[in-house]
Motif scaffolding. Structure first.
Motif, short mmCIF file in Angstrom:
data_model
loop_
_atom_site.label_atom_id
_atom_site.label_comp_id
_atom_site.label_asym_id
_atom_site.label_seq_id
_atom_site.Cartn_x
_atom_site.Cartn_y
_atom_site.Cartn_z
N THR A 917 0.82 -1.22 0.00
CA THR A 917 0.00 0.00 0.00
C THR A 917 0.85 1.27 0.00
O THR A 917 0.32 2.37 0.18
CB THR A 917 -0.90 0.01 1.23
OG1 THR A 917 -0.08 -0.05 2.41
CG2 THR A 917 -1.87 -1.15 1.20
N ASN A 918 2.14 1.10 -0.18
CA ASN A 918 3.06 2.25 -0.17
C ASN A 918 3.15 2.85 -1.58
O ASN A 918 3.78 2.27 -2.47
CB ASN A 918 4.44 1.81 0.31
CG ASN A 918 5.40 2.99 0.42
OD1 ASN A 918 5.08 4.12 0.06
ND2 ASN A 918 6.59 2.72 0.95
N PRO A 919 2.54 4.01 -1.82
CA PRO A 919 2.65 4.64 -3.15
C PRO A 919 3.97 5.36 -3.36
O PRO A 919 4.23 5.89 -4.42
CB PRO A 919 1.47 5.62 -3.15
CG PRO A 919 1.31 6.00 -1.72
CD PRO A 919 1.69 4.78 -0.90
N ASP A 920 4.79 5.41 -2.31
CA ASP A 920 6.12 6.01 -2.39
C ASP A 920 6.04 7.49 -2.78
O ASP A 920 6.70 7.95 -3.71
CB ASP A 920 7.00 5.24 -3.38
CG ASP A 920 8.48 5.56 -3.15
OD1 ASP A 920 8.80 6.13 -2.08
OD2 ASP A 920 9.29 5.26 -4.05
N ILE A 921 5.23 8.21 -2.07
CA ILE A 921 5.14 9.66 -2.30
C ILE A 921 5.23 10.35 -0.96
O ILE A 921 4.96 9.77 0.10
CB ILE A 921 3.82 10.05 -3.01
CG1 ILE A 921 2.62 9.63 -2.16
CG2 ILE A 921 3.73 9.46 -4.40
CD1 ILE A 921 1.30 10.12 -2.70
N PRO A 922 5.62 11.63 -0.91
CA PRO A 922 5.80 12.35 0.36
C PRO A 922 4.53 12.40 1.19
O PRO A 922 4.60 12.35 2.42
CB PRO A 922 6.24 13.76 -0.09
CG PRO A 922 6.85 13.56 -1.43
CD PRO A 922 6.08 12.45 -2.06
N GLU A 923 3.34 12.55 0.52
CA GLU A 923 2.10 12.66 1.28
C GLU A 923 1.86 11.39 2.11
O GLU A 923 1.43 11.46 3.27
CB GLU A 923 0.92 12.89 0.33
CG GLU A 923 0.88 14.29 -0.29
CD GLU A 923 1.75 14.38 -1.52
OE1 GLU A 923 1.71 15.40 -2.20
OE2 GLU A 923 2.50 13.41 -1.81
N TRP A 924 2.16 10.24 1.55
CA TRP A 924 1.95 8.98 2.27
C TRP A 924 2.90 8.88 3.45
O TRP A 924 2.51 8.50 4.55
CB TRP A 924 2.14 7.81 1.31
CG TRP A 924 1.83 6.48 1.91
CD1 TRP A 924 0.62 5.87 1.95
CD2 TRP A 924 2.76 5.59 2.55
NE1 TRP A 924 0.72 4.65 2.57
CE2 TRP A 924 2.03 4.45 2.95
CE3 TRP A 924 4.14 5.64 2.81
CZ2 TRP A 924 2.63 3.38 3.60
CZ3 TRP A 924 4.73 4.59 3.45
CH2 TRP A 924 3.98 3.46 3.85
N ARG A 925 4.12 9.23 3.23
CA ARG A 925 5.09 9.18 4.32
C ARG A 925 4.72 10.16 5.42
O ARG A 925 4.96 9.93 6.60
CB ARG A 925 6.49 9.45 3.78
CG ARG A 925 7.04 8.34 2.90
CD ARG A 925 8.51 8.54 2.58
NE ARG A 925 8.74 9.70 1.71
CZ ARG A 925 8.69 9.64 0.37
NH1 ARG A 925 8.39 8.49 -0.22
NH2 ARG A 925 8.92 10.72 -0.35
#
Length: 1071
Positions: A917-925
């Protein structure tokens, strides 16, 4: 670059137009609310409105609008502390005149008052053209407070000025007119412009101003240039520096070019340019630099524009005159390699020879005059330190006067040792001498004036109003006659002046008036007309038929008139002149028409002419020939008529030394010989000399241009034909077409190689090279496109069997930076060096400048490398800023670093289901980091790394209050670390990502403090947070917010950057 004016030289330096007179309140123009500078009765002429077909290059109109004075001035121009219109008092004396007939002769005259225009303070007079009886007058009221024209009246006369008709009803009662133009090739066609403060329109007349048709315009015309041969073609310069063209006499206009320099646009040169509608202009690029552009006026799109000069030119330097196009560039060796021009202007181009005025760095109020070879390429010094003055309109006026009717004769005022003296030359500046003063004064008393301590000095200023004569005048139809204001003494003075005349081309002068007068030539120079300067009113004029020896007085008005200007001979077939002026300060404009035909008794017959031999102090050979002129015998009251020409017979003389001047690169010595200048090497063959061809080798001399001598010493001084020697390439030069050493990635770069007829090799520095066996193929330059950014050394090599030459340059190929990311550790140890790295996209090489603000410093550290080492000396939070400059773009990134004496850190990993489920974008982090913030003990820094598999790092920081000692604090951190490690190792830490999906948190590695100074994995995209929680427990994390759209350009760019950072982290872990 200010305009500079030769006193009598042709355009473009003084742009004199047709038959126009300007009387107004500023720029030296006469009127009730204006004053006049310096006491001279000058009227500033408006730059030519295209009314004189005889000088097409001079048809430059450029209305210099009167500038508001800020307050109402005293009425009238001042001269000798007297006002022009000072009321009913006047001096009845018209100046002292000797040897004159004191009886008064009346001439036929009529007076017309411009009723209703008494408030108008500006008037412009136009004569329609030769063989026409039409005169137009435009009067205007200029409001100094508003800075604009508020009223106007247009008058028209069809009988040479006997009567006038007011035309306001025909042009519109409420229409305010500003300027009037007469077509130079068809003077029946007239354009009148309205004042732009009220409306922007043009009124067109095809019948000499009898009727008009109005056309609306969407721009304001500041200046107008008619075509020299096509009567319906015109160029218009607008208020916003745009150039327009019309091919139907102003009815419709089309755009030509933008950012055009004022008064630097020209029509095609007849006989040289193939297209009649070709336009030469000087335009500016977006960065403010000037270029020489040519295009067709009907199709001047960007793709149809040509650049005759490959490169940039000095602003306001383009001049198109006769067969020449002049531009000025910063560096030029046409004069001398040691000449440092501060300002340069073209004076004339007569007979293909160019006169140039050059002001060098050490000159303020003087110019040096240079004269070219017959091809206009190489210049030699003709006269140093020629005096200049500032005209009423702000133009610089150079004191150099070209005598009309006699080739090669010039008069100049030269400044030496703070004294200005008048010199004369008969051979285009080859030799100069002082003027001999008259031997007696007006009263017949002897004058003791011995050269060189005393001489005659003349004022050489031409009137800026064409309807006042100026301080010096001559006429080609009256050769040898020169009339000028001047003084006798050791230097030029403006006090105790008189009027002097020469009948033999400057060999001898005699005084004719003790006060300043305006002098005109009547009947093609057969008679002289004198009117006293208009400081006081007058009703008399003076006429001489014997070249100023005797004068007769004639009354032209019953009431004395303040004379503002005189229009002489408006028609070739008429003997009419018109005086313009006022009876008093409050009176209407007065126009007095005078028919002077009665002054002549008959038409001239053969016995009324005599021959006159031109000479220079008795030397009959002038400009290499004996010249004999025919002119009217002094004292004959006969009329020459319109068909009279002054015939001249010329016989060539034997060439002598004074027929030759020093050639380029040579200077005249004390003994009169020409020797090479210290900077010139005569052994150097011209660059254009190709081996095997013939060239002319200078002897150090060249014959004066237009000199017609023959035989004699001609062969001794003439250049000799010699064969061009074989030689190795020399003087190879490599430049770019635009003169820049920068280029944008992926665009064409054009290189210019200056060395013809040889083999060259050009290496572009990026692994590409080309060869040419004949450089003439590349006259348009050699183009190349760079595919990578960087600094490249471009080298050109020219060689033949005798040797080689090379040249090189370094070109910076740049690409704008689109993103920058600062890589820095989150926590560092005090007093321990760390590495900071700025990563840019796209990747550059050596073309980026980095500005680093470190440790809260106010001054940046500037580097060309994307990495820098730094040591923090104080604990606390520090902000790091890096700015990246490339091409015209500047980007920056910012990071905050915690500085501690010591700390602990833990590397965390997660169960694989988190990666799904990690889209690897700053918003997710950011969301994951926000949840983790609530989970752990003490003060922690939490970094969630970009990339997959998902990883994070916990930093255990000491408390701010360390009063119990560092050792105890370290023990506490070890205990907390031990508890966290045990919990993580026993899989006691987990959170629920979404219903049915639980994520386990593991320990990856326990690091000691300072494993942070060389790890590049700490990304700017990872979230850094200070956490403060008071209890330890197992946490259940719920993440409610996940982004479903990740395809914006910015996000894709961040993803690519994060992937790069992750690879760096993995590389570090492997190592």
């Amino acid at each position: 670059m200010a305009e500079i004016t030769c006193a009598s030289c042709p355009a473009p330096l003084q742009l004199k137009g047709g038959n126009q007179a300007f009387f107004g309140p500023d720029r030296g123009e006469f009127g009730r609310d204006g004053s006049r500078e310096g006491g001279a009765s000058k009227v500033t002429e408006e730059p030519a409105r295209g009314t004189d077909a005889a000088a097409p290059r001079a048809k430059r109109s450029g209305p210099e609008r009167p500038e508001p004075s800020g307050e109402r001035r005293d009425p009238g121009p001042l001269l000798d502390e007297q006002k022009l219109r000072s009321g009913p008092r006047w001096d009845r004396a018209d100046g002292k005149v000797t040897s004159s007939r004191q009886e008064e002769f009346k001439t036929s005259s009529t007076t017309f008052a411009l009723t209703g225009d008494s408030a108008h303070n500006h008037a412009v007079v136009y004569w329609s053209g030769q063989n026409s009886s039409v005169i137009l007058i435009l009067t205007k009221l200029y409001d100094f407070h508003l800075g604009s024209v508020t009223e106007s009246t247009l008058w028209r006369s069809t009988d040479y000025g006997t009567t006038y008709e007011k035309l306001n009803d025909k042009v519109g009662v409420k229409t305010v007119l500003n300027y009037l133009y007469v077509c130079p090739t068809n003077k029946r066609k007239i354009m009148v412009l309205t004042d732009p403060e009220f409306e922007s329109s043009v009124l067109i007349s095809l019948d000499e101003g009898a009727s008009y048709q109005k056309y609306r315009m969407n721009f304001y015309i500041l200046s107008l240039l008619f075509h020299p041969t096509q009567e319906d073609w015109a160029l218009a310069y607008s208020h916003d520096q745009k150039l327009y063209s019309s091919f139907d006499f102003g009815r419709k206009w089309q755009f030509v070019h933008e950012q055009v320099t004022p008064n630097r646009f020209y029509w095609s040169v007849i006989g040289l340019d193939k297209e009649l509608d070709l336009v030469h202009l000087e335009a500016h690029t977006l960065d403010g630099r000037a270029q020489y552009v040519t295009c067709r006026a009907q199709s001047c799109s960007e793709s149809n524009r040509n650049f005759p000069f490959k490169g940039y030119i000095d602003t306001n330097s383009l001049v198109v005159q006769d067969d020449y196009m002049f531009i000025q560039v910063t560096l030029s060796k046409a004069l001398s390699p040691h000449t440092a021009p501060w300002d340069m202007h073209i004076i004339s181009t007569d007979e293909g020879q160019v006169f140039a005025a050059v002001q060098e760095w050490n000159q303020n109020d003087t110019y040096n005059v240079y004269i070219s070879d017959p091809h206009g390429v190489y210049f030699t010094l003709a006269l140093e330190n020629v005096r200049t003055s500032r005209g009423v309109g702000g133009n610089s006026m150079i004191d150099l006067y070209e005598v009309a009717g006699i080739k090669g004769m010039l008069i100049a005022n030269r400044k030496l040792e703070n004294q200005v003296k008048t010199y004369i030359t008969y051979n285009k500046g080859r030799d100069w001498r002082l003027l001999q003063a008259p031997s007696t004064d007006l009263a017949g008393n002897d004058i003791h004036c011995i050269l060189p301590f005393c001489s005659l000095h003349l004022q050489l200023q031409m009137s800026e109003n064409p309807y006042l004569s100026g301080s010096i005048t001559s006429k080609s139809s009256a050769p040898g006659i020169i009339v000028a204001t001047g003084n006798i003494g050791s230097e030029l003075s403006y006090s105790n002046v008189g009027v002097f005349i020469s009948s033999d081309a400057g060999n001898n002068f005699r005084q004719i008036f003790e006060e300043e007068h305006n002098i005109w030539f009547l009947d093609k120079g057969g008679a002289l007309l004198a009117v006293k300067q208009p400081s006081v009113p007058t009703r008399n004029l003076w006429v001489s038929f014997d070249e100023g020896r005797q004068w007769s007085r004639h009354s032209f008005s019953t009431t004395p008139l303040f004379v503002d200007g005189v229009l002489v001979e408006p028609g070739i077939d008429s003997q009419i002149m018109t005086f313009f002026g006022h009876f008093s300060h409050r009176s209407e404009w007065q126009l007095i028409k005078i028919d002077y035909k009665s002054l002549f008794t008959r038409a001239c017959a053969e016995g009324d002419y005599q021959s006159w031999h031109l000479h220079n102090q008795g030397e009959p050979c002038v400009m290499g020939q004996k010249q004999i002129y025919t002119k009217r015998r002094p004292g004959s009251h006969c009329m020459l008529g319109k068909n009279f020409t002054s015939p001249v017979s010329a016989d060539p003389c034997i060439c002598r030394a004074h027929d030759f001047e020093c050639d380029y690169g040579h200077e005249r010595q004390g003994d009169g010989t020409c020797m090479p200048s210290f900077w010139y090497n005569p052994a150097i063959v011209s660059q254009s000399c190709t081996p095997g061809q013939i060239y002319l080798n200078s002897t150090g001399y060249r014959r004066v241009a237009a000199n017609n001598c023959t035989r004699g010493v001609k062969e001794v001084y003439a250049a000799r034909k010699q064969q061009c020697p074989n030689r190795a390439p020399r003087g190879l030069q490599l430049t770019t077409q635009e003169g820049k050493l920068t280029a944008v990635l992926g665009t064409n770069v054009t290189f210019l190689v200056q060395l013809e007829e040889t083999n060259i090799q050009l290496d572009f520095g990026d692994g590409t090279a080309v060869s040419y066996s004949n450089l003439s193929w590349t006259e348009d330059g050699i183009k190349h496109v760079y595919r990578t950014a960087g600094i490249f050394r471009v080298t050109v090599l020219a060689e033949n069997e005798l040797g080689s030459d090379s040249s090189s340059l370094h070109i910076h190929v740049t690409c704008p930076v689109e993103h920058v990311q600062l890589l820095a550790p989150f926590v560092v140890i005090k007093n321990k060096e760390i590495n900071l790295t700025a990563v840019v996209w796209p990747s550059h090489s050596r073309t980026i400048t980095y500005f680093w603000w470190l440790g809260n410093s106010s001054e940046p550290v500037i580097t060309l490398d994307g990495s820098i080492s730094y040591t923090f000396t104080n604990e606390g939070m520090n902000t790091i800023i890096v700015q990246v400059s490339s091409a015209s773009s500047i980007l920056q990134d910012t990071k905050t670093i915690a500085v501690q004496d010591f700390f602990k850190s833990l590397l965390l990993s997660f169960s694989p289901n988190l990666d799904e489920t990690n889209p690897d974008i700053p918003e997710w982090r950011h969301d994951v980091g926000r949840v983790i913030k609530k989970a752990l003990l003490q003060k922690l820094l939490v970094a969630v790394f970009p990339g997959i598999p998902t990883a994070a790092e916990l930093f255990l920081l000491p408390s701010k209050n360390q009063s119990e000692g560092q050792k105890k604090t370290e023990e506490e951190l070890n205990q907390i670390s031990y508890i966290l490690v045990n919990a993580l190792n026993q899989n006691l830490v987990e959170f629920e990502l979404k219903p049915g999906c639980r994520v386990m948190v593991y320990i990856m590695q326990l690091t000691l403090a300072p494993l942070v100074d060389s790890i590049p994995r700490h990304s700017s995209s990872a979230m850094l947070m200070l956490l403060s929680v008071v209890f330890l427990g197992l946490a259940v994390f719920l993440v409610y917010k996940f982004k479903s759209e990740f395809s914006s350009p910015k996000e894709l760019m961040e993803k690519e950057m994060d992937a790069w950072v992750k690879r760096e982290i993995n590389n570090f872990n492997l190592s």
